[in-house]
Design a protein around this motif. Structure first.
Motif, PDB file in Angstrom:
ATOM      1  N   VAL A   1       7.322  -3.961   2.940  1.00 53.36           N
ATOM      2  CA  VAL A   1       8.046  -4.855   2.106  1.00 53.36           C
ATOM      3  C   VAL A   1       8.697  -5.909   3.114  1.00 53.36           C
ATOM      4  O   VAL A   1       8.991  -6.831   2.622  1.00 53.36           O
ATOM      5  N   TRP A   2       8.982  -5.229   4.304  1.00 52.16           N
ATOM      6  CA  TRP A   2       9.600  -6.284   5.355  1.00 52.16           C
ATOM      7  C   TRP A   2       8.583  -7.497   5.628  1.00 52.16           C
ATOM      8  O   TRP A   2       9.148  -8.558   5.639  1.00 52.16           O
ATOM      9  N   LEU A   3       7.417  -7.149   5.730  1.00 49.38           N
ATOM     10  CA  LEU A   3       6.354  -8.006   6.098  1.00 49.38           C
ATOM     11  C   LEU A   3       6.295  -9.049   4.979  1.00 49.38           C
ATOM     12  O   LEU A   3       6.162 -10.502   5.205  1.00 49.38           O
TER      13      LEU A   3
ATOM     14  N   TYR B   1       1.918   1.086   8.747  1.00 51.86           N
ATOM     15  CA  TYR B   1       0.956   0.998   7.612  1.00 51.86           C
ATOM     16  C   TYR B   1       0.578   2.559   7.527  1.00 51.86           C
ATOM     17  O   TYR B   1       0.172   3.223   8.259  1.00 51.86           O
ATOM     18  N   PRO B   2       0.580   3.037   6.193  1.00 57.73           N
ATOM     19  CA  PRO B   2       0.923   2.554   4.869  1.00 57.73           C
ATOM     20  C   PRO B   2       2.343   2.887   4.522  1.00 57.73           C
ATOM     21  O   PRO B   2       2.344   4.241   3.988  1.00 57.73           O
TER      22      PRO B   2
ATOM     23  N   ALA C   1       1.017  -1.173  -0.135  1.00 59.61           N
ATOM     24  CA  ALA C   1       0.120   0.079  -0.118  1.00 59.61           C
ATOM     25  C   ALA C   1       0.959   1.315   0.060  1.00 59.61           C
ATOM     26  O   ALA C   1       0.646   2.345  -0.643  1.00 59.61           O
ATOM     27  N   GLY C   2       1.993   1.155   0.878  1.00 58.57           N
ATOM     28  CA  GLY C   2       2.749   2.332   0.883  1.00 58.57           C
ATOM     29  C   GLY C   2       3.356   2.723  -0.357  1.00 58.57           C
ATOM     30  O   GLY C   2       3.330   3.906  -0.842  1.00 58.57           O
ATOM     31  N   SER C   3       3.975   1.859  -1.189  1.00 55.24           N
ATOM     32  CA  SER C   3       4.395   2.123  -2.737  1.00 55.24           C
ATOM     33  C   SER C   3       3.558   2.523  -3.557  1.00 55.24           C
ATOM     34  O   SER C   3       3.762   3.450  -4.395  1.00 55.24           O
ATOM     35  N   SER C   4       2.326   1.951  -3.538  1.00 53.74           N
ATOM     36  CA  SER C   4       1.270   2.527  -4.283  1.00 53.74           C
ATOM     37  C   SER C   4       0.869   4.008  -4.103  1.00 53.74           C
ATOM     38  O   SER C   4       0.601   4.703  -4.961  1.00 53.74           O
TER      39      SER C   4
END
Length: 458
Positions: free
Chosen positions: A448-450, A442-443, A381-384
């Motif tokens: 990505v670590w998860l 989040y977000p 979600a963070g990258s999006s």
């Protein structure tokens, strides 16, 4: 003869850190510098190169977020002015003032080792009661291409200090300097061709990193010639042409030679102590030069981890060791630079960025580790939210015997800020089972670590 406790040769960030440590402990310390206090990083490398890169990255980032008003070009004049601000106009008065305020004497001139704990600086002799520390860095290495020495060309210094955009720039070399400056000048308006001898640039990184950088460079209109070994250089039509092994010719108005660096041990007097000018000074983790108990070295000149942050880290260890008078120390003591072996972080400031620490999968296997590699897309979600069409990739290399990370690579926009978490995990030898409980916010892209740990099987 002038007497000191410690003589530091080389006034770049590495030498400054070593001198600061010893001076802070009350040792009489002198810093000898032939050019500018602050060194390569401050005036011709880290700082000005990133200042040239940042505006293009900011524009590209804005374009990836709909609704942000952006222009269609960068103003080179404004970029150069900001870059000049970071280099203080190539004036080191501020750095000298800092050194003096820290209790460090600055001596201008070219230093040469002339005896035990003795250094000559343009005819003036200095003597040290405790140690001499060599922090002279590195210089560009020029490949033996016929004709190359006879054509006008840029070094990295020229490329980071120029005040005009070259109409057509040919960059020879696919290392970090080559790819960063190719993109910086392309985004400033130059028609850039990058000549890479191997299958991809950045050969010391995971293969997907070099492939992603090539895609990013080509998206900026850069012509990337891979498998292109230069065999000749000549002047043509007021510019420079490179002949390639397969018969092709690439040409431009300017040529940047970025084919690596070598330790700056020329004209230093190292041959009197059994070392070869132009080669690295071998040191232990305390920074002591092999076989010379009063001589220390840190940074690029040692060949261990030729990065500014690692050189500063090693310099702090050297300063600590000299102050304590220690000849041995525990692995995690502040007097040793043990991270040089297994936990060196590095960022390539291209778009996409490459952030890497530790060992690649190939390096881990060569070291005899029981390797498992997890490689995934950065799609959280963070990258999006960070950018429309965000494209990135992440990989972690796990030593299955200890279930700890030994290498991590991130590739994508703005991944550099993910790197320190990976560095801590490797240095701290954090088991993946415990890393699972480091919950990413989040977000954010850190999610990505998860995903990496889930892909591992947790």
């Amino acid at each position: 003869m002038s007497d000191y406790d410690v003589i530091v040769i080389g006034g770049g960030p590495v030498g400054e850190n070593a001198a600061a440590r010893t001076a802070a402990a009350g040792l009489r310390t002198v810093l000898v510098e032939a050019e500018r206090v602050g060194g390569e990083c401050s005036y011709w490398a880290c700082m000005p190169s990133k200042a040239l890169l940042r505006p293009g990255h900011a524009l590209a980032a804005a374009r990836r977020v709909p609704g942000v008003p952006v222009g269609d070009r960068i103003d080179p004049v404004a970029v150069f002015a900001r870059r000049d601000g970071f280099t203080s106009g190539w004036d080191d008065a501020g750095q000298v003032e800092w050194a003096t305020g820290a209790g460090i004497e600055v001596v201008r001139g070219r230093a040469r080792l002339v005896g035990e704990r003795r250094v000559s600086v343009d005819g003036r002799e200095l003597a040290a009661t405790r140690a001499v520390v060599v922090c002279t860095g590195s210089v560009p290495r020029t490949p033996p291409v016929p004709g190359l020495a006879d054509v006008p060309s840029w070094t990295s210094r020229d490329a980071t200090s120029a005040h005009e955009v070259p109409p057509a720039l040919v960059v020879l070399g696919g290392g970090v300097v080559g790819v960063e400056l190719a993109q910086a000048w392309a985004r400033l308006g130059s028609d850039v061709t990058l000549v890479v001898s191997g299958d991809r640039p950045l050969p010391r990184f995971e293969p997907f990193a070099g492939d992603a950088v090539v895609a990013g460079l080509r998206a900026d209109g850069i012509t990337v010639e891979t498998g292109a070994r230069a065999v000749s250089a000549s002047t043509v039509d007021g510019g420079v042409a490179l002949g390639l092994a397969d018969g092709r010719v690439v040409s431009g108005s300017h040529l940047l030679v970025a084919t690596g660096r070598q330790p700056a041990t020329f004209d230093l007097g190292v041959e009197a102590f059994g070392f070869t000018p132009g080669q690295a000074l071998p040191v232990d983790d305390l920074g002591r030069v092999s076989g010379v108990d009063w001589l220390y070295a840190a940074g690029d000149v040692t060949g261990r981890a030729p990065l500014t942050h690692q050189g500063k880290y090693a310099a702090r260890a050297v300063g600590t060791a000299i102050v304590a008078g220690t000849t041995s120390a525990p692995p995690w003591s502040a007097a040793v630079a043990t991270a040089d072996h297994t936990a060196v972080p590095q960022v390539v400031f291209t778009d996409p960025e490459v952030a890497f620490v530790g060992r690649t999968a190939a390096q881990a296997r060569e070291a005899g580790l029981d390797v498992r590699v997890v490689e995934i897309d950065i799609a959280v979600a963070g990258s999006s939210l960070h950018a429309d069409g965000y494209t990135g990739r992440a990989a972690m290399v796990v030593d299955e015997r200890t279930r700890t990370l030994v290498g991590v690579t991130f590739v994508g926009p703005d991944v550099a800020e993910l790197l320190h978490a990976a560095t801590i995990a490797i240095v701290g030898e954090v088991p993946v089972d415990r890393l699972w409980h480091a919950v990413p916010a989040y977000p954010t892209i850190s999610e990505v670590w998860l995903r990496l740990l889930e892909a591992y099987g947790l």
